[in-house]
Design a protein around this motif. Structure first.
Motif, PDB file in Angstrom:
ATOM      1  N   VAL A  32     -17.143  -4.615  -5.558  1.00 18.55           N
ATOM      2  CA  VAL A  32     -17.544  -4.121  -4.241  1.00 18.55           C
ATOM      3  C   VAL A  32     -16.935  -5.065  -3.220  1.00 18.55           C
ATOM      4  O   VAL A  32     -17.115  -6.289  -3.322  1.00 18.55           O
ATOM      5  CB  VAL A  32     -19.079  -4.098  -4.074  1.00 18.55           C
ATOM      6  CG1 VAL A  32     -19.469  -3.639  -2.691  1.00 18.55           C
ATOM      7  CG2 VAL A  32     -19.721  -3.229  -5.132  1.00 18.55           C
ATOM      8  N   GLY A  33     -16.214  -4.490  -2.241  1.00 20.24           N
ATOM      9  CA  GLY A  33     -15.586  -5.378  -1.281  1.00 20.24           C
ATOM     10  C   GLY A  33     -15.027  -4.677  -0.073  1.00 20.24           C
ATOM     11  O   GLY A  33     -15.259  -3.492   0.164  1.00 20.24           O
ATOM     12  N   ALA A  34     -14.236  -5.437   0.684  1.00 23.47           N
ATOM     13  CA  ALA A  34     -13.603  -4.958   1.901  1.00 23.47           C
ATOM     14  C   ALA A  34     -12.212  -4.437   1.583  1.00 23.47           C
ATOM     15  O   ALA A  34     -11.510  -4.982   0.741  1.00 23.47           O
ATOM     16  CB  ALA A  34     -13.516  -6.091   2.917  1.00 23.47           C
ATOM     17  N   ASN A  35     -11.832  -3.378   2.270  1.00 26.69           N
ATOM     18  CA  ASN A  35     -10.509  -2.781   2.144  1.00 26.69           C
ATOM     19  C   ASN A  35      -9.795  -2.978   3.483  1.00 26.69           C
ATOM     20  O   ASN A  35     -10.282  -2.539   4.516  1.00 26.69           O
ATOM     21  CB  ASN A  35     -10.651  -1.293   1.819  1.00 26.69           C
ATOM     22  CG  ASN A  35      -9.332  -0.590   1.718  1.00 26.69           C
ATOM     23  OD1 ASN A  35      -8.363  -1.151   1.235  1.00 26.69           O
ATOM     24  ND2 ASN A  35      -9.296   0.644   2.172  1.00 26.69           N
ATOM     25  N   LEU A  36      -8.646  -3.656   3.466  1.00 23.45           N
ATOM     26  CA  LEU A  36      -7.891  -3.937   4.681  1.00 23.45           C
ATOM     27  C   LEU A  36      -6.532  -3.266   4.602  1.00 23.45           C
ATOM     28  O   LEU A  36      -5.859  -3.355   3.575  1.00 23.45           O
ATOM     29  CB  LEU A  36      -7.714  -5.452   4.840  1.00 23.45           C
ATOM     30  CG  LEU A  36      -8.987  -6.279   4.749  1.00 23.45           C
ATOM     31  CD1 LEU A  36      -8.651  -7.753   4.698  1.00 23.45           C
ATOM     32  CD2 LEU A  36      -9.910  -5.977   5.903  1.00 23.45           C
ATOM     33  N   GLN A  37      -6.134  -2.591   5.686  1.00 19.92           N
ATOM     34  CA  GLN A  37      -4.851  -1.910   5.708  1.00 19.92           C
ATOM     35  C   GLN A  37      -4.450  -1.641   7.149  1.00 19.92           C
ATOM     36  O   GLN A  37      -5.231  -1.841   8.073  1.00 19.92           O
ATOM     37  CB  GLN A  37      -4.924  -0.611   4.917  1.00 19.92           C
ATOM     38  CG  GLN A  37      -5.896   0.418   5.491  1.00 19.92           C
ATOM     39  CD  GLN A  37      -6.039   1.619   4.604  1.00 19.92           C
ATOM     40  OE1 GLN A  37      -6.403   1.494   3.443  1.00 19.92           O
ATOM     41  NE2 GLN A  37      -5.763   2.787   5.142  1.00 19.92           N
ATOM     42  N   ASP A  38      -3.236  -1.149   7.340  1.00 17.98           N
ATOM     43  CA  ASP A  38      -2.731  -0.825   8.658  1.00 17.98           C
ATOM     44  C   ASP A  38      -3.469   0.387   9.213  1.00 17.98           C
ATOM     45  O   ASP A  38      -3.559   1.417   8.559  1.00 17.98           O
ATOM     46  CB  ASP A  38      -1.229  -0.546   8.570  1.00 17.98           C
ATOM     47  CG  ASP A  38      -0.616  -0.292   9.927  1.00 17.98           C
ATOM     48  OD1 ASP A  38      -1.058  -0.921  10.909  1.00 17.98           O
ATOM     49  OD2 ASP A  38       0.294   0.548  10.012  1.00 17.98           O
TER      50      ASP A  38
END
Length: 175
Positions: A32-38
């Motif tokens: 379970v975590g954070a999703n980072l993208q443009d």
């Protein structure tokens, strides 16, 4: 100085008490975590089931919470968009995946490095990730996902959200 000593203690305790990251058949891992993208950021959840010593299958889902609204012209369309917001289908993606769990191959039991392939609602892609377990039930993970083949013609304003490289990090649990 107290903060530095405390941090060094926690890091050394975490390294000395580390547990085996992938045990093989019957092993279940939840991330379970954070999703980072443009263009947006959100949450990611995944579960992997061990099928053999170095092989697992699982499922992953992403939901983008913060997405930039779109203003302007898109793909030479003469009608401009004003404050266009993404729909649920633009924000959500779910995938089935397979992994090659390499902890026993590289000889580091506490670190599970896992390249793999995924088949999702928006694309066929790949990923490379790693998990490190501090205790029997708790660890951290990081993962980079990327599209290999995109579905559709990419005509929608927000089609790029689920068809790009993503970076995820968070907590990993052993069930």
């Amino acid at each position: 100085m107290k903060k530095i000593i405390t941090l060094l203690f926690l890091v050394s305790f975490g390294i000395t008490q580390a547990q085996q990251a992938f045990k093989g058949k019957g092993d279940i891992k939840v991330n379970v975590g954070a999703n980072l993208q443009d263009g947006g950021s959100g949450i990611q959840g995944s579960v992997d089931f061990g099928l053999g010593e170095n092989f697992s299958f699982g499922f992953v889902a992403n939901y983008l919470l913060g997405v930039d609204n779109f203003n302007g012209f898109y793909h030479n369309n003469p009608t401009p968009y004003y404050d266009q917001k993404p729909d649920f289908s633009d924000r959500f993606d779910a995938k089935a995946r397979i992994n090659a769990n390499l902890s026993s191959v590289i000889g580091v039991d506490q670190l599970d490095v896992y390249p793999g392939l995924s088949l999702g609602l928006h694309n066929f892609g790949g990923h490379v990730g790693g998990r490190y377990f501090f205790t029997e039930g708790f660890g951290v993970f990081t993962e980079i996902g990327f599209p290999i083949a995109k579905y559709g013609n990419n005509d929608g304003v927000f089609d790029h959200l689920n068809n790009q490289t993503t970076f995820s990090l968070g907590a990993s649990f052993n069930l």
